[in-house]
Design a protein around this motif. Structure first.
Motif, PDB file in Angstrom:
ATOM      1  N   GLU A 115     -35.622 -13.435 -15.226  1.00  8.49           N
ATOM      2  CA  GLU A 115     -34.308 -13.217 -15.843  1.00  8.49           C
ATOM      3  C   GLU A 115     -33.397 -12.400 -14.934  1.00  8.49           C
ATOM      4  N   LEU A 116     -33.937 -11.316 -14.369  1.00 12.82           N
ATOM      5  CA  LEU A 116     -33.128 -10.451 -13.514  1.00 12.82           C
ATOM      6  C   LEU A 116     -32.744 -11.153 -12.216  1.00 12.82           C
ATOM      7  N   MET A 117     -33.668 -11.945 -11.663  1.00 16.58           N
ATOM      8  CA  MET A 117     -33.394 -12.614 -10.404  1.00 16.58           C
ATOM      9  C   MET A 117     -32.311 -13.679 -10.562  1.00 16.58           C
ATOM     10  N   MET A 118     -32.191 -14.272 -11.734  1.00 20.75           N
ATOM     11  CA  MET A 118     -31.193 -15.315 -11.968  1.00 20.75           C
ATOM     12  C   MET A 118     -29.892 -14.770 -12.547  1.00 20.75           C
ATOM     13  N   SER A 119     -29.811 -13.464 -12.732  1.00 21.09           N
ATOM     14  CA  SER A 119     -28.641 -12.866 -13.375  1.00 21.09           C
ATOM     15  C   SER A 119     -27.450 -12.807 -12.429  1.00 21.09           C
ATOM     16  N   SER A 160     -30.300 -23.087  -3.561  1.00 16.24           N
ATOM     17  CA  SER A 160     -30.838 -24.245  -2.845  1.00 16.24           C
ATOM     18  C   SER A 160     -32.334 -24.412  -3.115  1.00 16.24           C
ATOM     19  N   GLY A 161     -32.728 -25.638  -3.444  1.00 14.09           N
ATOM     20  CA  GLY A 161     -34.141 -25.938  -3.652  1.00 14.09           C
ATOM     21  C   GLY A 161     -34.767 -25.304  -4.877  1.00 14.09           C
ATOM     22  N   THR A 162     -33.939 -24.932  -5.864  1.00 12.59           N
ATOM     23  CA  THR A 162     -34.486 -24.243  -7.038  1.00 12.59           C
ATOM     24  C   THR A 162     -34.665 -25.145  -8.252  1.00 12.59           C
ATOM     25  N   TRP A 163     -34.198 -26.407  -8.152  1.00 11.14           N
ATOM     26  CA  TRP A 163     -34.224 -27.248  -9.338  1.00 11.14           C
ATOM     27  C   TRP A 163     -34.582 -28.693  -9.009  1.00 11.14           C
ATOM     28  N   GLU A 164     -34.988 -29.410 -10.045  1.00 13.00           N
ATOM     29  CA  GLU A 164     -35.239 -30.842  -9.967  1.00 13.00           C
ATOM     30  C   GLU A 164     -34.838 -31.461 -11.295  1.00 13.00           C
ATOM     31  N   LEU A 165     -34.468 -32.717 -11.254  1.00 13.31           N
ATOM     32  CA  LEU A 165     -33.993 -33.387 -12.467  1.00 13.31           C
ATOM     33  C   LEU A 165     -35.097 -34.259 -13.047  1.00 13.31           C
ATOM     34  N   GLU A 166     -35.386 -34.014 -14.302  1.00 13.12           N
ATOM     35  CA  GLU A 166     -36.309 -34.872 -15.050  1.00 13.12           C
ATOM     36  C   GLU A 166     -35.463 -35.783 -15.923  1.00 13.12           C
ATOM     37  N   ALA A 167     -35.399 -37.059 -15.564  1.00 16.07           N
ATOM     38  CA  ALA A 167     -34.515 -38.012 -16.249  1.00 16.07           C
ATOM     39  C   ALA A 167     -35.339 -38.992 -17.063  1.00 16.07           C
ATOM     40  N   LEU A 199     -27.889 -36.655 -22.859  1.00 15.00           N
ATOM     41  CA  LEU A 199     -27.789 -35.208 -23.047  1.00 15.00           C
ATOM     42  C   LEU A 199     -28.438 -34.538 -21.846  1.00 15.00           C
ATOM     43  N   VAL A 200     -27.660 -33.758 -21.126  1.00 11.35           N
ATOM     44  CA  VAL A 200     -28.159 -33.029 -19.958  1.00 11.35           C
ATOM     45  C   VAL A 200     -28.371 -31.576 -20.360  1.00 11.35           C
ATOM     46  N   SER A 201     -29.604 -31.089 -20.225  1.00 15.64           N
ATOM     47  CA  SER A 201     -29.912 -29.701 -20.579  1.00 15.64           C
ATOM     48  C   SER A 201     -30.378 -28.941 -19.337  1.00 15.64           C
ATOM     49  N   PHE A 202     -30.168 -27.635 -19.354  1.00 14.44           N
ATOM     50  CA  PHE A 202     -30.477 -26.789 -18.196  1.00 14.44           C
ATOM     51  C   PHE A 202     -31.547 -25.764 -18.557  1.00 14.44           C
ATOM     52  N   GLU A 203     -32.620 -25.770 -17.790  1.00 19.18           N
ATOM     53  CA  GLU A 203     -33.685 -24.786 -17.967  1.00 19.18           C
ATOM     54  C   GLU A 203     -33.339 -23.479 -17.261  1.00 19.18           C
ATOM     55  N   LEU A 204     -32.464 -23.542 -16.279  1.00 17.38           N
ATOM     56  CA  LEU A 204     -32.019 -22.372 -15.543  1.00 17.38           C
ATOM     57  C   LEU A 204     -30.523 -22.529 -15.254  1.00 17.38           C
ATOM     58  N   PRO A 205     -29.811 -21.423 -15.101  1.00 23.87           N
ATOM     59  CA  PRO A 205     -28.345 -21.501 -14.931  1.00 23.87           C
ATOM     60  C   PRO A 205     -27.923 -21.837 -13.511  1.00 23.87           C
ATOM     61  N   VAL A 206     -28.491 -22.904 -12.953  1.00 25.74           N
ATOM     62  CA  VAL A 206     -28.158 -23.293 -11.589  1.00 25.74           C
ATOM     63  C   VAL A 206     -26.865 -24.100 -11.578  1.00 25.74           C
ATOM     64  N   PRO A 207     -25.901 -23.762 -10.720  1.00 26.10           N
ATOM     65  CA  PRO A 207     -24.656 -24.547 -10.657  1.00 26.10           C
ATOM     66  C   PRO A 207     -24.882 -25.846  -9.885  1.00 26.10           C
ATOM     67  N   VAL A 208     -24.781 -26.980 -10.573  1.00 26.92           N
ATOM     68  CA  VAL A 208     -25.029 -28.279  -9.957  1.00 26.92           C
ATOM     69  C   VAL A 208     -23.775 -29.141 -10.096  1.00 26.92           C
ATOM     70  N   ARG A 209     -23.414 -29.831  -9.029  1.00 29.41           N
ATOM     71  CA  ARG A 209     -22.264 -30.726  -9.091  1.00 29.41           C
ATOM     72  C   ARG A 209     -22.601 -31.927  -9.983  1.00 29.41           C
ATOM     73  N   VAL A 210     -21.663 -32.283 -10.865  1.00 24.19           N
ATOM     74  CA  VAL A 210     -21.908 -33.337 -11.850  1.00 24.19           C
ATOM     75  C   VAL A 210     -22.287 -34.652 -11.190  1.00 24.19           C
ATOM     76  N   GLU A 211     -21.585 -35.047 -10.158  1.00 26.74           N
ATOM     77  CA  GLU A 211     -21.872 -36.328  -9.526  1.00 26.74           C
ATOM     78  C   GLU A 211     -23.268 -36.349  -8.904  1.00 26.74           C
ATOM     79  N   ARG A 212     -23.778 -35.199  -8.504  1.00 24.66           N
ATOM     80  CA  ARG A 212     -25.129 -35.145  -7.957  1.00 24.66           C
ATOM     81  C   ARG A 212     -26.161 -35.421  -9.061  1.00 24.66           C
ATOM     82  N   LYS A 236     -18.787 -28.163 -10.838  1.00 20.91           N
ATOM     83  CA  LYS A 236     -20.137 -27.622 -10.929  1.00 20.91           C
ATOM     84  C   LYS A 236     -20.388 -27.160 -12.363  1.00 20.91           C
ATOM     85  N   VAL A 237     -21.553 -27.486 -12.868  1.00 22.35           N
ATOM     86  CA  VAL A 237     -21.880 -27.176 -14.256  1.00 22.35           C
ATOM     87  C   VAL A 237     -23.242 -26.502 -14.301  1.00 22.35           C
TER      88      VAL A 237
END
Length: 230
Positions: free
Chosen positions: A92-96, A110-117, A133-146, A177-178
């Protein structure tokens, strides 16, 4: 009648972000979480630090979480989590983002996430709209088109074309970015005018065959009635 199609995409955590800050001992600017939190008590006052490790030289640095706070201001469970290096609290603190801003460093995701579709097994041109429905397990800013490229398995140019054509409908711009949950819909392409006119043309040809060439020449009105079913 087509049944509604729905899919769930989840942005899963594969690693924690790194803190971008200068190291006093080397030229590295990347710091990883050490997995530890230090708590120092001075009477009724507490200091709490998140400990980071330099990616270049392993030097340990401290990020202030609480400074000179009264012991009563922390819930017992929270203080216990700090003292026991609770991994969920370290995460929690590291992602704050607020803790990073407060202490003058930024987060590298960078390299902190992967998409499970999880998408229904239908072609992209299926006439039934697909709601995702796109849900986020962590608050990583990802470009929508990506996300769209990864989830639909399409190139950037095709994703942009589908958005421009209204086939992909979004609540925000594709280059935005979302980091929060959102919904989108994917629609089949509109039928070309030639395809829409084909059934009418076929009906007219069939009517011509039934009436005969002479009838068509002598009585065009009868042809119109035959096509319309009158």
């Amino acid at each position: 009648m087509h049944t509604e199609r729905k899919a769930r995409w989840a942005v899963r955590q594969s690693a924690l972000p790194t803190a971008v800050r200068s190291c006093p001992d080397c030229s590295s600017t990347r710091h990883r979480p050490s997995g530890k939190i230090r708590v120092n008590a001075n009477g009724k006052l507490l200091d709490v630090w998140l400990l980071l490790s330099c990616a270049g030289c392993d030097r340990t640095s401290k990020v202030p979480v609480h400074e000179r706070v009264h012991t009563s201001s922390l819930e017992p469970a929270r203080r216990e989590a700090y003292e026991n290096n609770d991994l969920a609290v370290v995460r929690e603190l590291m992602m704050s983002a607020s803790l990073a801003a407060k202490n003058g460093y930024s987060l590298d995701w960078s390299g902190t996430w992967e998409l499970e579709a999880r998408t229904p097994l239908h072609a992209i041109d299926d006439p039934t709209p697909l709601t995702v429905l796109v849900s986020f397990e962590l608050p990583v800013p990802v470009r929508v088109e990506r996300l769209l490229m990864s989830g639909l398995g399409l190139s950037r140019s095709r994703v942009r074309r589908m958005v421009a054509d209204g086939r992909i409908r979004l609540p925000l711009a594709p280059d935005a970015k979302v980091r929060r949950d959102f919904e989108l819909t994917v629609h089949a392409p509109a039928a070309p005018l030639a395809q829409l006119a084909a059934p009418v043309a076929a009906t007219r040809r069939e009517a011509v065959r039934e009436l005969g060439a002479a009838d068509v020449v002598e009585a065009p009105l009868r042809l119109s009635r035959a096509v319309s079913g009158a």
